[in-house]
Scaffold this active site. Structure first.
Site, PDB file in Angstrom:
ATOM      1  N   GLY B 237      43.271  23.330  38.727  1.00 15.39           N
ATOM      2  CA  GLY B 237      44.727  23.271  38.702  1.00 15.39           C
ATOM      3  C   GLY B 237      45.353  23.784  39.983  1.00 15.39           C
ATOM      4  O   GLY B 237      46.324  23.242  40.458  1.00 15.39           O
ATOM      5  N   ILE B 464      39.693  27.306  33.925  1.00 13.64           N
ATOM      6  CA  ILE B 464      40.178  26.234  34.802  1.00 13.64           C
ATOM      7  C   ILE B 464      39.152  25.891  35.875  1.00 13.64           C
ATOM      8  O   ILE B 464      39.486  25.339  36.915  1.00 13.64           O
ATOM      9  CB  ILE B 464      41.537  26.603  35.412  1.00 13.64           C
ATOM     10  CG1 ILE B 464      41.433  27.888  36.255  1.00 13.64           C
ATOM     11  CG2 ILE B 464      42.579  26.781  34.309  1.00 13.64           C
ATOM     12  CD1 ILE B 464      42.689  28.131  37.113  1.00 13.64           C
ATOM     13  N   ARG B 627      35.215  45.490  41.270  1.00 11.92           N
ATOM     14  CA  ARG B 627      33.857  45.168  40.852  1.00 11.92           C
ATOM     15  C   ARG B 627      33.718  43.662  40.621  1.00 11.92           C
ATOM     16  O   ARG B 627      34.577  43.045  40.000  1.00 11.92           O
ATOM     17  CB  ARG B 627      33.539  45.900  39.562  1.00 11.92           C
ATOM     18  CG  ARG B 627      32.097  45.738  39.169  1.00 11.92           C
ATOM     19  CD  ARG B 627      31.824  46.541  37.944  1.00 11.92           C
ATOM     20  NE  ARG B 627      30.402  46.656  37.711  1.00 11.92           N
ATOM     21  CZ  ARG B 627      29.904  47.121  36.588  1.00 11.92           C
ATOM     22  NH1 ARG B 627      30.704  47.534  35.634  1.00 11.92           N
ATOM     23  NH2 ARG B 627      28.603  47.192  36.430  1.00 11.92           N
ATOM     24  N   LYS B 632      27.748  34.875  41.221  1.00 12.33           N
ATOM     25  CA  LYS B 632      27.667  33.443  41.504  1.00 12.33           C
ATOM     26  C   LYS B 632      29.051  32.785  41.456  1.00 12.33           C
ATOM     27  O   LYS B 632      29.447  32.075  42.379  1.00 12.33           O
ATOM     28  CB  LYS B 632      26.744  32.789  40.478  1.00 12.33           C
ATOM     29  CG  LYS B 632      26.254  31.416  40.862  1.00 12.33           C
ATOM     30  CD  LYS B 632      25.167  30.967  39.866  1.00 12.33           C
ATOM     31  CE  LYS B 632      24.438  29.758  40.385  1.00 12.33           C
ATOM     32  NZ  LYS B 632      23.264  29.452  39.533  1.00 12.33           N
ATOM     33  N   THR B 633      29.799  33.039  40.364  1.00 13.45           N
ATOM     34  CA  THR B 633      31.107  32.396  40.252  1.00 13.45           C
ATOM     35  C   THR B 633      32.114  33.041  41.214  1.00 13.45           C
ATOM     36  O   THR B 633      33.023  32.367  41.704  1.00 13.45           O
ATOM     37  CB  THR B 633      31.637  32.463  38.799  1.00 13.45           C
ATOM     38  OG1 THR B 633      31.582  33.818  38.345  1.00 13.45           O
ATOM     39  CG2 THR B 633      30.821  31.591  37.882  1.00 13.45           C
ATOM     40  N   GLN B 637      34.233  31.143  44.124  1.00 16.50           N
ATOM     41  CA  GLN B 637      35.684  31.218  44.308  1.00 16.50           C
ATOM     42  C   GLN B 637      36.036  31.414  45.783  1.00 16.50           C
ATOM     43  O   GLN B 637      36.943  30.766  46.303  1.00 16.50           O
ATOM     44  CB  GLN B 637      36.270  32.379  43.492  1.00 16.50           C
ATOM     45  CG  GLN B 637      36.418  32.063  42.020  1.00 16.50           C
ATOM     46  CD  GLN B 637      37.428  30.946  41.787  1.00 16.50           C
ATOM     47  OE1 GLN B 637      38.576  31.042  42.179  1.00 16.50           O
ATOM     48  NE2 GLN B 637      36.972  29.871  41.193  1.00 16.50           N
ATOM     49  N   GLY B 701      41.306  40.529  40.317  1.00 16.96           N
ATOM     50  CA  GLY B 701      41.203  39.068  40.343  1.00 16.96           C
ATOM     51  C   GLY B 701      40.683  38.560  41.670  1.00 16.96           C
ATOM     52  O   GLY B 701      40.694  39.260  42.673  1.00 16.96           O
ATOM     53  N   GLU B 704      42.908  33.756  44.086  1.00 14.01           N
ATOM     54  CA  GLU B 704      43.837  33.399  45.159  1.00 14.01           C
ATOM     55  C   GLU B 704      43.417  33.947  46.520  1.00 14.01           C
ATOM     56  O   GLU B 704      43.576  33.287  47.538  1.00 14.01           O
ATOM     57  CB  GLU B 704      45.247  33.975  44.892  1.00 14.01           C
ATOM     58  CG  GLU B 704      45.602  34.195  43.455  1.00 14.01           C
ATOM     59  CD  GLU B 704      46.260  33.010  42.783  1.00 14.01           C
ATOM     60  OE1 GLU B 704      46.802  32.155  43.488  1.00 14.01           O
ATOM     61  OE2 GLU B 704      46.211  32.953  41.544  1.00 14.01           O
TER      62      GLU B 704
END
Lengths: 323, 742
Positions: B237, B464, B627, B632-633, B637, B701, B704
């Protein structure tokens, strides 16, 4: 996309009996049908015709069938060995998925990426003669600077055809009046006052194959394409060079430019400057100046004049280094 | 709350639990849902950008095969508006409902919807709807309109910035422009609306099923419990799917009218008009500094466009007050209305264009003062959040700069333009600071321990493409010891316990405490059952003496092997399952600390002046994001954001035709994004310091921040290589050809 009839003939004779738009790889036609730019009543799918072979001929030239896929042509051993410029040009075009579908004849006939040609809400002399040109006063960074007219400034998008121009390829057709043989240089038309006529094909005439003349021993070739990103983008400027040089001396050379012309642009002017001269940066620059002498930049694409020169100089440099 | 986890599943490199579904094509996206008897809606969109509809002639289209209805403002009842801040989950993207009146505000606005039995019939008929307009000249560029008068929509000041700037020994005063960018996720927007009596089910591709449900309830005028939004997968998105767009309402409206399911898929061309974009920004940055490179003034003035229907501010000045230490800061934002669709947040909203300006200006200061750009940043390092006077909860940016510099080889940088070479090419090096605020919203999660030895976790949030499914499974596994592959995660359905929107890099931080609490609650219920079941070895024991580890219930003091698998407790109790619910509460400012993430991108470009060819040849990114829950993800990102950043730096720009407001490059051939061939080897380092302000897991997070700071680092590297300072993105060939042939 509007509804249409569909035919799938199995022979050239049968194909010629059907009126309608010929469908090969579909990478241009289907795209334009989705945009309602092309609205054929009938589609004649020619993919079953026996026109998909690459064969050597008795006179040493290479015969490339109309339906040979771009990826097959680019990776053919003879093409890679003898006609490197063509392999490089093909591999610089589109994406692997598109090259797997796109055909030799279809590539010769692909339509411009002019934004305004592709949108039926704009006037476009190429799409609808007499309505005007939205590009001349519009956003025209990607448009042509050579061979333009006050009716049309659309760029011919092909890479393959630029290489074939430098290779002096010959187009073979069949139509109502029988077979024709057309030098590629005579095949394309500049827009002039009739931008809707892009080539000399008659309605219903079918390209059956293209021949690539045998090159003299020691001929080298190169294709350089310049653009914003590294892949999957049409040329902002490209140069195809086929050169016969010995000891730094240019015996014979053919130069064609892409991304800047309303047709694949053969530059005899550059060739005249280079023929019989030494392969030096000064001569390459002089050839580049000659090639772009007649360029008519628009508001957003003045940089293409300089970029085309740089493409030509670099391509000559690489081609003659290899020689 | 229990103590920090000890299992190895948190922070590990865990493969996405939904990966197999995606690569095999089994994952069902919005318009993939097989709905019986579905009809197809295809929009007719405006070919002008400013004016009124005078006539919609549907006579030819209505007679075409398969056409069921042609809806427009003249034959439909107006939908409702949302109450906005008066109600929760009430934010639409465009406050004006489609077909509200005959006014056209932007090119590509829906003016009619053709519904037919097949997609092809609808598309063909839509082409035959003739719309006539009373057209006014559209205004689609900032230069077309006067600068806005009146007070700014946002104004921040500390100290006396104007005076400090005027008296500064060294000054920079430059203006930077970032263009309109279009989100262009792989999966286009789309909706299937199915009414069953007075209840509507919407199959969506959404970054916020709860907000989508709330908005649709309000705008369709039906109670909240009569709206269900289902979005199990989202083909990304980037912010464009945060809030509902008009096509979703059109699908619901048409399905209600026809009493038949209706599918509306937004074609790629309309992705450039009706579903948002990052607005153009024009930013003037003034910096004042002492002779030794200490900032004395930062003045940041931002103008961005918005639409005629909504006021959307691109919050470019968000990082300005806190990124560097400086006593005098002024930051103001203004809006101008243009005839374009409504802008919407795009990955790293505000900070991305904002940092392009601020970081570029800082580099110009470094060049002017002949100070190494990294050194200049260290000289102005903010030890605390000077905008609030608070400490940062966990800031390790200095270490990020240093670790990056070491790995990248920054000390070998020579400052002269074109002074670094590799073969025939000139190299340029740049560095850009990245930052993003860390927040947490409310979330509820249900965890179910089942008699077949599996577990299920559910919440009305959504994945997403970032790895939310996997994070859920990891936390449940961490708490229960049940292996990840035996945990089913169910998301993307508004009927589940309310979950957060996937936006602002807050989803992971928001759900972590709720998953943890729900898991703990489920375990507590299980332990209580363990002491009640007749055949249980723990019958009569105090549940507080028991624990669940490695999927087994056991006496706390003894090893898990001495206990029994949890599913045996359920079987002994003749229970199908036991559930626990957990909640997260929003983070608030009472902590007197600022939770903020930081990072640095080190970029190398290679420049071939003979053919004016610039390519990015190396990027190293070092990040301090709290942390890392899944290496991997998380890495995915950051690297993905850098790919997007290279596009922002060199390629992406939505170009409007000033004559009619059409985005002329509204397709993937003409709107240039990075291809694989444009991407060099990318590397990424996480510092991995848990942030105690973020709760048990200490995670901030990560969605972004990876995009912030890439473009200015590229512009800096480009200047270093070419000597051309590009202040208006993207960095295109013609901008670099200002210099003669090398």
């Amino acid at each position: 996309m509007q509804a249409f009839r569909y035919r799938q003939p199995k022979s050239v004779d049968a194909a010629l009996e059907n009126s309608g738009r010929f469908l090969a790889g579909g990478t241009t036609l289907i795209d334009l049908m989705k945009l309602n730019v092309e609205t054929p009543q009938q589609i004649v799918d020619i993919n079953l015709l026996p026109l998909d072979r690459i064969e050597a001929t008795a006179d040493g030239s290479l015969k490339v069938g109309a339906l040979v896929r771009n990826s097959d042509l680019a990776n053919h051993s003879e093409i890679k060995a003898q006609y490197a410029v063509l392999s490089l040009a093909l591999l610089s075009g589109a994406s692997p998925q598109l090259r797997n579908m796109a055909t030799t004849a279809g590539n010769l006939l692909q339509r411009t990426r002019c934004y305004y040609f592709r949108d039926t809400n704009y006037p476009c002399n190429k799409r609808q003669p007499g309505t005007g040109c939205a590009a001349i006063d519009g956003l025209n960074r990607i448009h042509a600077i050579l061979g333009t007219s006050d009716q049309c400034v659309a760029t011919h998008p092909s890479d393959m055809a630029v290489a074939m121009m430098a290779l002096e390829a010959v187009v073979h057709t069949r139509g109502a009046k029988g077979e024709r043989t057309i030098a590629l240089e005579d095949f394309y038309l500049v827009p002039g006052q009739t931008p809707h006529r892009e080539n000399v094909l008659e309605p219903g005439e079918l390209i059956t194959h293209v021949t690539l003349p045998k090159l003299a021993e020691g001929t080298k070739s190169y294709y350089l394409k310049l653009r914003d990103r590294a892949q999957y983008e049409f040329a902002l400027s490209s140069a195809a060079i086929v050169v016969e040089a010995k000891g730094g001396h240019i015996k014979r050379v053919r130069v064609a430019l892409g991304g800047v012309g309303t047709k694949p642009w053969r530059s005899h002017e550059a060739e005249r400057v280079l023929t019989g001269k030494d392969a030096t940066p000064e001569n390459f620059h002089a050839a580049a100046e000659a090639a772009l002498q007649g360029a008519k930049p628009l508001r957003d694409n003045a940089f293409k004049v300089e970029l085309a020169k740089r493409a030509l100089v670099r391509a000559m440099t690489v081609a003659t280094q290899a020689a | 709350m229990s103590t920090s986890s000890t299992s190895s599943v948190i922070g590990a490199s865990v493969t996405r639990v939904d990966g197999r579904l995606k690569v095999t094509g089994a994952a069902r996206y919005a318009v993939d849902h097989p709905i019986e008897n579905v009809a197809y809606g295809y929009g007719v969109s405006s070919t002008i950008a400013n004016g009124k509809i005078t006539q919609i002639d549907t006579s030819a289209a209505e007679r075409m095969p398969g056409v069921l209805a042609i809806l427009h403002h003249g034959n439909t009842d107006p939908l409702f508006r949302t109450a906005g801040p008066l109600q929760p989950n009430s934010r639409p993207s465009e406050s004006r409902p489609p077909f509200e009146d005959d006014v056209v505000y932007y090119y590509g606005q829906f003016v009619a919807l053709v519904v037919a039995n097949t997609f092809e019939q609808a598309q063909d008929a839509a082409f035959h709807v003739k719309v006539t307009y009373d057209e006014k000249k559209p205004l689609v560029h900032l230069d077309d309109v006067p600068a806005p008068a009146g007070p700014p929509v946002k104004n921040y000041t500390r100290g006396k910035a104007d005076e400090a700037f005027e008296s500064a020994p060294v000054k920079i005063d430059e203006t930077y422009i970032t263009p309109v960018e279009t989100h262009n996720p792989m999966e286009m927007h789309g909706t299937i609306a199915v009414w069953n009596g007075d209840k509507v089910t919407l199959y969506e591709t959404s970054q916020g099923v709860m907000n989508h449900q709330g908005v649709m309830s309000e705008m369709l005028g039906v109670p909240l419990d009569r709206v269900q939004v289902i979005s199990p997968f989202c083909g990304s998105g980037f912010g464009g799917k945060l809030f509902p767009w008009p096509h979703s309402l059109l699908a619901a409206m048409a399905a209600r009218r026809l009493d038949r399911p209706v599918k509306v898929s937004v074609p790629r061309a309309l992705m450039f008009t009706t579903v948002g974009h990052r607005p153009l920004t024009r930013q003037r940055v003034r910096l004042g500094a002492t002779p030794d490179g200490k900032l004395t003034a930062i003045i940041h003035d931002v103008l961005n466009h918005t639409s005629h229907t909504d006021d959307i501010m691109e919050n470019c000045t968000e990082p300005t007050p806190l990124l560097y230490s400086c006593p005098n800061v002024a930051a103001a934002q203004r809006l101008v209305k243009l005839n374009v669709g409504t802008p919407t947040p795009m990955r790293g909203p505000g900070a991305c264009p904002g940092l392009f300006a601020l970081e570029s200006a800082l580099d110009e200061l470094a060049v002017k003062m002949k100070i190494d750009p990294l050194d200049l940043r260290l000289r102005n390092y903010a030890e605390i959040d000077e905008s609030e006077g608070h400490p940062f909860s966990s800031k390790h940016l200095r270490e990020a700069y240093q670790a990056g510099a070491e790995r990248f080889g920054w000390s070998k940088r020579t400052p002269g333009i074109g002074s670094m070479r590799k073969g025939d090419e000139i190299l340029g090096w740049g560095v850009g600071t990245a930052t993003w605020s860390a927040g947490r919203g409310a979330a509820e999660v249900r965890v179910r321990l089942m008699a077949d030895g599996t577990a299920r976790a559910s919440s009305a949030t959504q994945d997403i493409g970032t790895g939310t499914y996997t994070v859920f499974a990891q936390v449940v596994s961490d708490k229960t010891g049940i292996p990840v592959e035996r945990i089913e995660v169910v998301l993307g359905d508004s009927s589940l316990p309310p979950g957060p929107t996937s936006g602002g890099s807050t989803a992971t931080a928001s759900v972590l405490p709720a998953i943890s609490a729900a898991s703990t609650a489920a375990i507590e219920a299980l332990l209580k059952a363990s002491v009640r079941a007749d055949q249980s070895p723990f019958k009569g024991a105090d549940p507080a003496t028991l624990a669940m580890t490695a999927g087994r219930v056991h006496v706390k003091e003894k090893s898990p092997e001495t206990g029994i698998p949890f599913e045996q407790i359920l079987k002994m109790s003749r229970l199908a399952a036991l559930e626990g619910n957990g909640k997260s509460v929003p983070s608030h400012e009472a902590h007197k600390v600022t939770a903020q993430s930081f990072g640095a991108h080190f970029v190398e470009v290679a420049w071939d002046p003979g053919i004016a060819r610039l390519r990015v040849s190396r990027v190293l990114s070092v990040f301090d994001v709290g942390r890392v829950i899944n290496q991997k993800t998380a890495r995915n990102q950051i690297l993905g954001a850098v790919v997007m950043g290279i596009g922002m730096g060199m390629f992406e720009e939505t170009i409007y035709d000033p004559r009619n407001g059409k985005p002329i490059n509204n397709n993937f051939a003409d709107y240039i994004v990075s291809t694989n061939a444009d991407i060099p080897e990318l590397d990424c380092i996480f510092l991995d310091y848990p942030d105690s302000a973020m709760g048990e897991y200490g995670a901030r997070g990560i969605g972004e921040i990876g995009l912030t700071g890439v473009a200015p680092a590229m512009a800096m590297a480009t200047y270093h290589a070419t000597g051309v300072r590009v202040r208006e993105l993207p960095i295109r060939i013609e901008k670099l050809m200002q210099r003669g042939m090398a």
